[in-house]
Motif scaffolding. Structure first.
Motif, short mmCIF file in Angstrom:
data_model
loop_
_atom_site.label_atom_id
_atom_site.label_comp_id
_atom_site.label_asym_id
_atom_site.label_seq_id
_atom_site.Cartn_x
_atom_site.Cartn_y
_atom_site.Cartn_z
N GLY A 119 0.81 -1.21 0.00
CA GLY A 119 0.00 0.00 0.00
C GLY A 119 0.84 1.26 0.00
N SER A 120 2.12 1.10 0.32
CA SER A 120 3.04 2.22 0.27
C SER A 120 3.55 2.40 -1.15
N GLY A 121 4.20 3.52 -1.38
CA GLY A 121 4.78 3.77 -2.68
C GLY A 121 6.12 3.09 -2.85
N LYS A 122 6.62 3.11 -4.07
CA LYS A 122 7.93 2.56 -4.39
C LYS A 122 8.87 3.71 -4.75
N ALA A 123 10.16 3.41 -4.78
CA ALA A 123 11.14 4.47 -5.05
C ALA A 123 12.30 3.94 -5.86
N PHE A 124 12.93 4.83 -6.61
CA PHE A 124 14.22 4.55 -7.21
C PHE A 124 14.99 5.86 -7.25
N TRP A 125 16.29 5.77 -7.49
CA TRP A 125 17.09 6.98 -7.52
C TRP A 125 18.01 6.97 -8.73
N LYS A 126 18.41 8.16 -9.12
CA LYS A 126 19.35 8.33 -10.22
C LYS A 126 20.33 9.43 -9.84
N ARG A 127 21.59 9.20 -10.17
CA ARG A 127 22.57 10.24 -9.88
C ARG A 127 22.21 11.51 -10.62
N CYS A 128 22.21 12.62 -9.89
CA CYS A 128 21.82 13.89 -10.49
C CYS A 128 22.53 15.03 -9.78
N ASP A 129 23.36 15.73 -10.51
CA ASP A 129 23.96 16.97 -10.05
C ASP A 129 23.00 18.08 -10.48
N VAL A 130 22.35 18.73 -9.53
CA VAL A 130 21.31 19.69 -9.89
C VAL A 130 21.85 20.90 -10.63
N THR A 131 23.15 21.13 -10.59
CA THR A 131 23.72 22.23 -11.35
C THR A 131 23.91 21.87 -12.82
N SER A 132 23.66 20.60 -13.16
CA SER A 132 23.76 20.14 -14.54
C SER A 132 22.37 20.04 -15.15
N TRP A 133 22.12 20.83 -16.16
CA TRP A 133 20.82 20.78 -16.86
C TRP A 133 20.58 19.38 -17.43
N GLU A 134 21.61 18.80 -18.01
CA GLU A 134 21.47 17.49 -18.63
C GLU A 134 21.12 16.42 -17.59
N ASP A 135 21.73 16.49 -16.41
CA ASP A 135 21.40 15.53 -15.35
C ASP A 135 19.94 15.65 -14.94
N GLN A 136 19.46 16.88 -14.81
CA GLN A 136 18.08 17.06 -14.38
C GLN A 136 17.09 16.59 -15.46
N VAL A 137 17.39 16.87 -16.72
CA VAL A 137 16.53 16.38 -17.79
C VAL A 137 16.46 14.85 -17.74
#
Length: 279
Positions: free
Chosen positions: A69-87
């Motif tokens: 009943g809870s949600g699921k999660a995943f993560w991805k490496r992301c440097d928020v100062t990089s536009w390409e990483d955020q996209v």
């Protein structure tokens, strides 16, 4: 409502988060990490972007062990100062969960260099450019995140009740000045100004925005309790159906209450600077 003293009030509209997709930057640590767990516990799927792999993997594993009943999660490496990483992060969310409903811009860092001190090159003795990572992460990164939210949130149309929200993690210093934290405080003033300025554009696209401000900057008196309370305030903002709350700013005060700052400012009850300024 100006002040919230009861934590249960922050979860009054928790049912609205079930089945949503929440993208959180900086979710490996601090308030954003607690926000990831809180949304998942209440049935939302969570996408975390961060550069701190151990912390990100740990919170993802913790979420994915929550009961049915809870949600699921995943993560991805992301440097928020990089536009390409955020996209790439937003694209992963679209691929994995089919859309994004709520965006939490939670990545932030504290002061990285004293404004009054310049470093000198060891090779030629010339003054080196100051480090502005704090500004890049806290302000530029949040602008990137919000810009992408404006693009991706309207693409998700699979809910009977629209819920499109951007929540920015800020700091109470955006209302005042603090010596020895010049660049950090500048980033917070900029973040507040950005939130106010971008609200009309987001609103025209069916997206609401709110800012949640903690009392302590990174590394200055943060505790697990302040992280959790700040995360709860972010959850409240993202699930609050009140149209008048669009554009609001909520702050976690030192007494543990959550206060809507615009109304406090109008009444002249905005308190003094946080205690950390004496450090």
């Amino acid at each position: 409502m100006t002040t919230i003293t009861d934590d249960e009030e922050l979860f009054r509209h928790a049912a609205r988060s079930r089945g949503r997709v929440v993208l959180i930057t900086g979710g490996a640590a601090g308030p954003a990490r607690h926000a990831a767990w809180t949304f998942a516990k209440n049935g939302a799927n969570v996408v975390i972007g961060d550069i701190f792999a151990p912390g990100a993997q740990d919170i993802v594993d913790t979420i994915n062990r929550l009961p049915p009943g809870s949600g699921k999660a995943f993560w991805k490496r992301c440097d928020v100062t990089s536009w390409e990483d955020q996209v790439a992060l937003f694209e992963c969310a679209m691929t994995r969960f089919g859309g994004v409903d709520i965006v939490i811009a939670g990545a932030r860092v504290g002061e990285t260099q004293s404004f009054g001190t310049l470093e000198v090159s060891e090779t030629d003795g010339k003054l080196l450019r100051p480090h502005l990572k704090t500004l890049s992460v806290n302000l530029t990164g949040a602008i990137y995140t919000t810009q992408l939210a404006l693009h991706y949130l309207p693409k998700t149309r699979n809910q009977t009740e629209p819920l499109k929200y951007v929540v920015l993690l800020g700091f109470l210093a955006s209302w005042t000045a603090h010596p020895d934290q010049e660049i950090f405080v500048t980033s917070q003033h900029g973040l507040l100004g950005f939130a106010r300025s971008v609200q009309p554009t987001l609103t025209l696209n069916g997206i609401r925005i709110a800012t949640v401000q903690s009392t302590c900057p990174p590394g200055h008196g943060d505790t697990d309790l302040t992280f959790r309370k700040t995360a709860n305030a972010m959850f409240f903002c993202a699930t609050n159906p009140d149209p008048n709350a669009n554009g609001s700013v909520w702050a976690l005060l030192q007494n543990g209450t959550i206060q809507r700052m615009e109304e406090a400012q109008e009444r002249g009850s905005l308190g003094g600077p946080p205690a950390y300024t004496d450090l």
